[in-house]
Enzyme design. Structure first.
Site, PDB file in Angstrom:
ATOM      1  N   ASP A  47       0.845  -0.966   0.082  1.00  0.00           N
ATOM      2  CA  ASP A  47      -0.026   0.009  -0.029  1.00  0.00           C
ATOM      3  C   ASP A  47       0.692   1.240   0.047  1.00  0.00           C
ATOM      4  O   ASP A  47       1.870   1.207   0.742  1.00  0.00           O
ATOM      5  CB  ASP A  47      -1.017   0.063   1.372  1.00  0.00           C
ATOM      6  CG  ASP A  47      -1.992   0.883   1.200  1.00  0.00           C
ATOM      7  OD1 ASP A  47      -2.153   1.845   0.172  1.00  0.00           O
ATOM      8  OD2 ASP A  47      -2.867   0.921   2.030  1.00  0.00           O
ATOM      9  N   ASP A 140      -3.340   2.602  -5.763  1.00  0.00           N
ATOM     10  CA  ASP A 140      -2.009   2.545  -5.004  1.00  0.00           C
ATOM     11  C   ASP A 140      -2.115   1.349  -4.130  1.00  0.00           C
ATOM     12  O   ASP A 140      -1.313   1.522  -3.231  1.00  0.00           O
ATOM     13  CB  ASP A 140      -1.984   3.786  -4.279  1.00  0.00           C
ATOM     14  CG  ASP A 140      -3.193   4.157  -3.019  1.00  0.00           C
ATOM     15  OD1 ASP A 140      -4.238   3.047  -3.299  1.00  0.00           O
ATOM     16  OD2 ASP A 140      -3.147   4.715  -2.484  1.00  0.00           O
ATOM     17  N   GLU A 141      -2.655   0.398  -4.505  1.00  0.00           N
ATOM     18  CA  GLU A 141      -2.432  -0.749  -3.350  1.00  0.00           C
ATOM     19  C   GLU A 141      -2.811  -2.123  -4.208  1.00  0.00           C
ATOM     20  O   GLU A 141      -3.544  -1.983  -5.276  1.00  0.00           O
ATOM     21  CB  GLU A 141      -3.254  -0.768  -2.239  1.00  0.00           C
ATOM     22  CG  GLU A 141      -4.628  -0.597  -2.404  1.00  0.00           C
ATOM     23  CD  GLU A 141      -5.552  -0.775  -1.218  1.00  0.00           C
ATOM     24  OE1 GLU A 141      -5.227  -1.517  -0.210  1.00  0.00           O
ATOM     25  OE2 GLU A 141      -6.744   0.081  -1.018  1.00  0.00           O
TER      26      GLU A 141
END
Lengths: 435, 372
Positions: A47, A140-141
């Site tokens: 993350d 973003d993860e």
């Protein structure tokens, strides 16, 4: 969580650590990874830390030490806030005005979606160098399965991940947190544990005791309302669930009961799936002020239609259903959709179809949000067939293809239609100086 | 109201009228059929507010009167009664229920007052002409498949019927198109049709009409008003709204200068198109036609499953060319043709292609190619 054990290494210089000293004997860094099962675990959740804000800080060193909020203008919400802003109590999804009350000195930055997408793709590409099993959850993860990659990387998954985290910091200029475990559920919990720049490990042996004293809302799928149900049944901690049998839980909560039983015991059989193709493409925008009239809404609809069309063309797909989304000032959402006889990827058809739906909704209601999307994908070969009757449509399609070529050469605003000419971003009215 | 009639007659008429009634209605009276007993016949009427069908059938009237009952229910009851039976319909004095009695069967249906039943006022008819059933049927069948279902171009949701001139003769012409294909069929103009305005008959009306013109001995009397059409076929009267729109100038999309002629045996062609399109993932994928001297090569390429090709001997002597069509559209058109051959007149891969019926000079088809 990280107990002193036999396996560990320094996360800055990768030197193996054998003693329990606080700092690395070689580089003096206190950042370490240590766990008895460290070499056996291979499911990771990665993350990016305060992603949007980190990207902005990377690009503008002047704001590095200031509280930064990335979010929408006068209204709208906080998309991301940096860790400095978080110390003031600012959180993501908080209304912007409330965040400004808590942290009046914050630097507010308008989100630049394209930039974040670019950085997100860069990080994603680096993940895909580690393993083909990457399951992105958002920009973003992602979950990664590193089983069987030891030979490829000539290192254990844990060390490979630590090197990856360092590489992202060095090459991309933002930091990530890594959670490592034997299943997705615990990997996700772990990555959240030491943010930012974290590296947390949850092993099989400690799963039960680790979870026992955690609140039930930490179980994936337990939202505020289910949490209330559990609380009213006297269940507050995951440990209480661990003592109940599967039958009782299933009788009480149905399939969710089975999930409670499994996850409370750290049992999660979900595999890492590469994400399937998207089901729809859409763009939406929230206005600074509510708008009710065509003179404002139409240019925005046109600009959004062009954005959707550009994405479809780039992905070489086409869709048959056009969806119009509106949110009125009471936050009530309205969606309308219309089926086309043939799939399309043309801005002109998306816009004209959405326009017929929008016309019916322009009735004095003030809207705060407008969006348009395309779904029900089909082969692009069948998109926008030549039409015998609609000669104007054929000409407009040719015009659009010519405009696309010009834009490809000279930039997105090199040529535009009268609908959006002279407007601000996404067709919105140009902002005044003091806005 | 109290009438007795033969089940066969009642069933035949109900069969014609009940189909107009939509299965789901928000207005209760629209689910009902109007029964009107008068003189020596029972008249039945059903409507969806756009289309109305009325049919009268001989009946013994003991007591004249009218009522309305659920159309599909009545039809299902009569359908299940034994062959050759007689049916008695009687409404109670309050007008709230109708009894359907036949042999030992007895049904009671709830009625709605006949005064609530909507009437589709046709207005003044300005044009009247007759067509024989077979011609009407031909005009419909040759064009019906090309009617568009696209809501946005509502003016394409029907068959355009108008009077036109062809080779110095006045003809009555039917045209339908959905933008991808166009079908045109004509017949010698019947008396009274010469000056008729162009009208667009909606798809549903076309469908019902097609089912009614099954008896070649009965002529169809057509009457037109500004916004409606009435067609009388024997005892059946069908009144329908017309689509209020302008049908596009289709003449300009019918290619004139297509000089590459290809002729192929129809059955061989349709079988081959059907065979190669088996590998298509969904119906309607493109089939590619590659033409060279005397040979047509059909091919379909589906990246997900595989590919297929088939070669056919055809009569063709123009320059080699390749063109793609929607396989389903090709079959739809080929299935309308009555001749043993299909004749294609082509220009290039991006222009409309003309398809002719070698046995019927009065019908023609235009098909837009697909990019392949």
């Amino acid at each position: 969580m990280a107990q002193s054990g036999t396996f560990g290494f320094c996360r800055d210089c990768m030197t193996p650590r054998t003693n329990s000293a606080r700092r690395c004997i070689k580089c003096g860094s206190p950042r370490k990874a240590e766990h008895p099962e460290l070499n056996e675990l291979s499911i990771a959740h990665i993350d990016c830390d305060a992603f949007f804000a980190s990207v902005e800080k990377r690009d503008n060193p002047d704001i590095r030490d200031k509280p930064v909020i990335v979010g929408g203008g006068k209204r709208g919400v906080v998309s991301t806030c940096c860790y400095i802003a978080r110390t003031y109590g600012v959180r993501s999804a908080m209304p912007a005005f409330k965040a400004m009350e808590l942290c009046p000195d914050a630097v507010v930055i308008k989100p630049d979606g394209e930039k974040y997408a670019r950085v997100g793709r860069q990080v994603r590409a680096m993940m895909e160098e580690l393993t083909p099993s990457v399951e992105p959850i958002s920009i973003d993860e992602a979950f990664l399965d590193l089983s069987g990659t030891e030979k490829l990387h000539k290192d254990t998954p844990a060390r490979t991940l630590a090197k990856f985290a360092k590489r992202v910091e060095d090459e991309v200029g933002i930091s990530v947190s890594v959670g490592l475990s034997y299943c997705k559920y615990l990997a996700k919990i772990a990555s959240d544990f030491e943010k930012p720049r974290g590296f947390s490990v949850i092993g099989k042996a400690e799963a039960l005791s680790f979870l026992a004293d955690k609140p039930v809302k930490m179980i994936w799928g337990v939202g505020p309302s289910f949490e209330r149900t559990l609380h009213s049944d006297g269940i507050k901690l995951i440990g209480q669930l661990q003592e109940m049998d599967e039958g009782t839980l299933m009788k009480r909560y149905g399939t969710m009961g089975q999930r409670l039983f499994n996850l409370s015991r750290g049992i999660d059989h979900r595999t890492i799936k590469q994400r399937g193709a998207a089901k729809s493409v859409s763009h939406e925008t929230t206005f600074n002020e509510d708008h009710a009239t065509a003179d404002v809404l139409v240019p925005v609809l046109r600009a959004l239609s062009e954005k959707v069309s550009a994405r479809l063309k780039q992905k070489n797909i086409a869709g048959r259903t056009i969806v119009l989304k509106l949110k009125d000032k009471e936050f009530k959402s309205i969606t309308r959709n219309k089926q086309l006889s043939d799939p399309t990827q043309l801005a002109d058809r998306i816009f004209r179809t959405a326009m017929t739906m929008l016309e019916k909704e322009i009735n004095g209601t003030k809207y705060r949000l407008l969006g348009v999307g395309v779904s029900d994908f089909a082969d692009s070969q069948r998109a926008d067939p030549l039409d015998l009757i609609d000669i104007d449509g054929t000409r407009r399609a040719e015009m659009e293809r010519a405009m696309d070529k010009l834009r490809g050469k000279f930039g997105d605003r090199a040529v535009e239609t009268g609908y959006t000419f002279g407007t601000g971003s996404r067709g919105k009215p140009k902002r005044k100086e003091n806005d | 109201m109290r009438v007795t009639l033969e089940r066969a007659n009642l069933l035949k008429s109900l069969n014609h009228v009940h189909r107009v009634v939509e299965r789901r209605n928000t207005i209760p009276i629209l689910s009902n059929v109007l029964l009107n007993a008068e003189g020596a016949s029972l008249e039945m009427k059903a409507t969806d507010l756009d289309l109305e069908i009325t049919e009268a059938t001989p009946a013994q009237i003991e007591q004249a009167g009218a009522t309305t009952v659920p159309a599909h229910l009545l039809y299902d009851i009569v359908r299940k009664l034994p062959d050759g039976s007689e049916v008695m319909l009687s409404v109670d004095p309050e007008g709230s229920t109708m009894t359907v009695a036949s042999g030992r069967s007895n049904f009671k249906l709830q009625c709605l007052p006949q005064s609530d039943f909507p009437q589709l006022a046709a207005g003044e008819f300005s044009h009247t002409f007759r067509l024989d059933s077979a011609t009407m049927r031909r005009l419909i069948e040759r064009t019906q498949f090309a009617i568009s279902t696209e809501e946005t171009r509502y003016y394409l949701n029907g068959i355009f019927i108008h009077s036109a001139e062809n080779d110095g003769k006045i003809v009555l012409r039917a045209v339908a198109t959905d933008g991808h294909r166009l079908a045109r069929c004509e017949t010698e103009a019947p008396d009274g049709s010469e000056n008729m305005p162009g009208i667009i008959i909606p798809r549903k009306t076309v469908g019902e009409l097609q089912k009614l013109v099954d008896n070649p001995d009965v002529a169809v009397i057509i009457e037109l008003s500004d916004s409606k059409i009435r067609m009388t076929i024997g005892a059946v009267v069908l009144t329908s709204k017309l689509i209020d729109g302008t049908f596009p100038d289709y003449q300009r999309v019918i290619p004139q200068g297509n000089d590459k002629a290809m002729q192929v045996e129809r059955k061989t062609f349709t079988d081959a198109v059907d065979r190669v399109s088996t590998v298509s993932s969904e119906r309607g994928r493109a089939v590619k036609l590659a033409l060279s001297d005397g040979t047509l090569t059909l091919s379909v390429n589906n990246p997900d499953s595989g590919s297929a090709t088939e070669e056919l001997a055809v009569s063709y002597d123009a320059d080699p060319m390749e063109i793609g069509f929607n396989a389903r559209y090709l079959l739809d058109i080929a299935n309308q043709l009555s001749g043993s051959d299909v004749k294609f007149l082509l220009a290039d891969a991006g222009s409309p292609t003309l398809i002719e019926d070698t046995n019927d000079a009065l019908a023609l088809y235009v098909l837009m190619p697909m990019r392949v």
